[in-house]
Design a protein around this motif. Structure first.
Motif, PDB file in Angstrom:
ATOM      1  N   UNK A  35      44.691  34.819  46.466  1.00 32.68           N
ATOM      2  CA  UNK A  35      45.845  34.560  45.601  1.00 32.68           C
ATOM      3  C   UNK A  35      45.406  34.411  44.152  1.00 32.68           C
ATOM      4  N   UNK A  36      44.270  33.784  43.946  1.00 34.10           N
ATOM      5  CA  UNK A  36      43.808  33.509  42.595  1.00 34.10           C
ATOM      6  C   UNK A  36      42.863  34.579  42.046  1.00 34.10           C
ATOM      7  N   UNK A  37      42.663  35.645  42.809  1.00 26.30           N
ATOM      8  CA  UNK A  37      41.816  36.738  42.337  1.00 26.30           C
ATOM      9  C   UNK A  37      42.692  37.799  41.686  1.00 26.30           C
ATOM     10  N   UNK A  38      42.368  38.143  40.457  1.00 25.05           N
ATOM     11  CA  UNK A  38      43.176  39.160  39.776  1.00 25.05           C
ATOM     12  C   UNK A  38      42.831  40.564  40.239  1.00 25.05           C
ATOM     13  N   UNK A  39      41.790  40.708  41.028  1.00 20.11           N
ATOM     14  CA  UNK A  39      41.374  42.017  41.506  1.00 20.11           C
ATOM     15  C   UNK A  39      41.886  42.339  42.906  1.00 20.11           C
ATOM     16  N   UNK A  40      42.596  41.405  43.513  1.00 22.08           N
ATOM     17  CA  UNK A  40      43.078  41.589  44.879  1.00 22.08           C
ATOM     18  C   UNK A  40      44.587  41.786  44.881  1.00 22.08           C
ATOM     19  N   UNK A  41      45.048  42.871  45.502  1.00 19.14           N
ATOM     20  CA  UNK A  41      46.478  43.099  45.692  1.00 19.14           C
ATOM     21  C   UNK A  41      46.850  42.413  47.001  1.00 19.14           C
ATOM     22  N   UNK A  43      49.494  42.245  48.916  1.00 14.68           N
ATOM     23  CA  UNK A  43      50.144  43.020  49.975  1.00 14.68           C
ATOM     24  C   UNK A  43      49.144  43.839  50.751  1.00 14.68           C
ATOM     25  N   UNK A  44      48.276  44.530  50.049  1.00 17.39           N
ATOM     26  CA  UNK A  44      47.254  45.344  50.716  1.00 17.39           C
ATOM     27  C   UNK A  44      46.273  44.465  51.471  1.00 17.39           C
ATOM     28  N   UNK A  45      45.915  43.337  50.887  1.00 19.32           N
ATOM     29  CA  UNK A  45      44.972  42.421  51.526  1.00 19.32           C
ATOM     30  C   UNK A  45      45.557  41.883  52.838  1.00 19.32           C
ATOM     31  N   UNK A  46      46.806  41.444  52.778  1.00 19.36           N
ATOM     32  CA  UNK A  46      47.456  40.909  53.973  1.00 19.36           C
ATOM     33  C   UNK A  46      47.593  41.957  55.066  1.00 19.36           C
ATOM     34  N   UNK A  47      47.942  43.174  54.674  1.00 21.95           N
ATOM     35  CA  UNK A  47      48.058  44.256  55.660  1.00 21.95           C
ATOM     36  C   UNK A  47      46.705  44.588  56.279  1.00 21.95           C
ATOM     37  N   UNK A  48      45.665  44.599  55.477  1.00 17.55           N
ATOM     38  CA  UNK A  48      44.324  44.886  55.995  1.00 17.55           C
ATOM     39  C   UNK A  48      43.887  43.803  56.978  1.00 17.55           C
ATOM     40  N   UNK A  49      44.202  42.561  56.651  1.00 13.10           N
ATOM     41  CA  UNK A  49      43.859  41.445  57.523  1.00 13.10           C
ATOM     42  C   UNK A  49      44.590  41.563  58.865  1.00 13.10           C
ATOM     43  N   UNK A  50      45.878  41.851  58.794  1.00 14.65           N
ATOM     44  CA  UNK A  50      46.661  41.991  60.030  1.00 14.65           C
ATOM     45  C   UNK A  50      46.215  43.212  60.846  1.00 14.65           C
ATOM     46  N   UNK A  51      45.789  44.280  60.168  1.00 15.71           N
ATOM     47  CA  UNK A  51      45.307  45.479  60.857  1.00 15.71           C
ATOM     48  C   UNK A  51      44.026  45.173  61.630  1.00 15.71           C
TER      49      UNK A  51
END
Length: 120
Positions: A35-41, A43-51
């Motif tokens: 959440x606090x990283x400006x380099x992380x999207x 939505x994409x991060x959450x989807x990758x985690x769930x995948x």
């Protein structure tokens, strides 16, 4: 008994409740950091985690998969922060009484405006 590693957490196959809860806690911590990283999207991060979780659960039979998701999702809900700005009851919308009251006030204002112009 076989083992498998997902995000650094070693799992017995089938996974134990403690291992599933540890994974949910790890995913929550990683999401908080993202959440606090400006380099992380997010939505994409959450989807990758769930995948990753989805791919892992394909190795389980249907009953084990259902139990896994019940524990995993339940733990994520349990450790989630309460959102004071968007409480669950805010999703219910306005009551019918409030809508009718606002419409009655608007009608009264319009009626009085039209009536005073007609009298002049």
């Amino acid at each position: 008994m076989t083992t498998r590693t997902l995000d650094g957490v070693k799992f017995d196959m089938p996974p134990t409740a403690g291992q599933i809860m540890e994974l949910a806690d790890l995913h929550r911590k990683k999401l908080d950091a993202a959440i606090f990283s400006k380099y992380t999207h997010l939505g994409e991060y959450g989807l990758a985690q769930r995948k990753e979780v989805y791919d892992f659960t394909r190795e389980l039979d249907e009953n084990q998969r259902e139990q896994f998701y019940k524990l995993y999702n339940g733990e994520l809900v349990r450790i989630a922060d309460e959102d004071r700005l968007h409480p669950p009851e805010a999703e219910a919308g306005l009551s019918k009484f409030a809508i009718l009251l606002v419409l009655a006030v608007v009608a009264a204002v319009l009626y009085s405006t039209i009536l005073t112009k007609a009298m002049n």
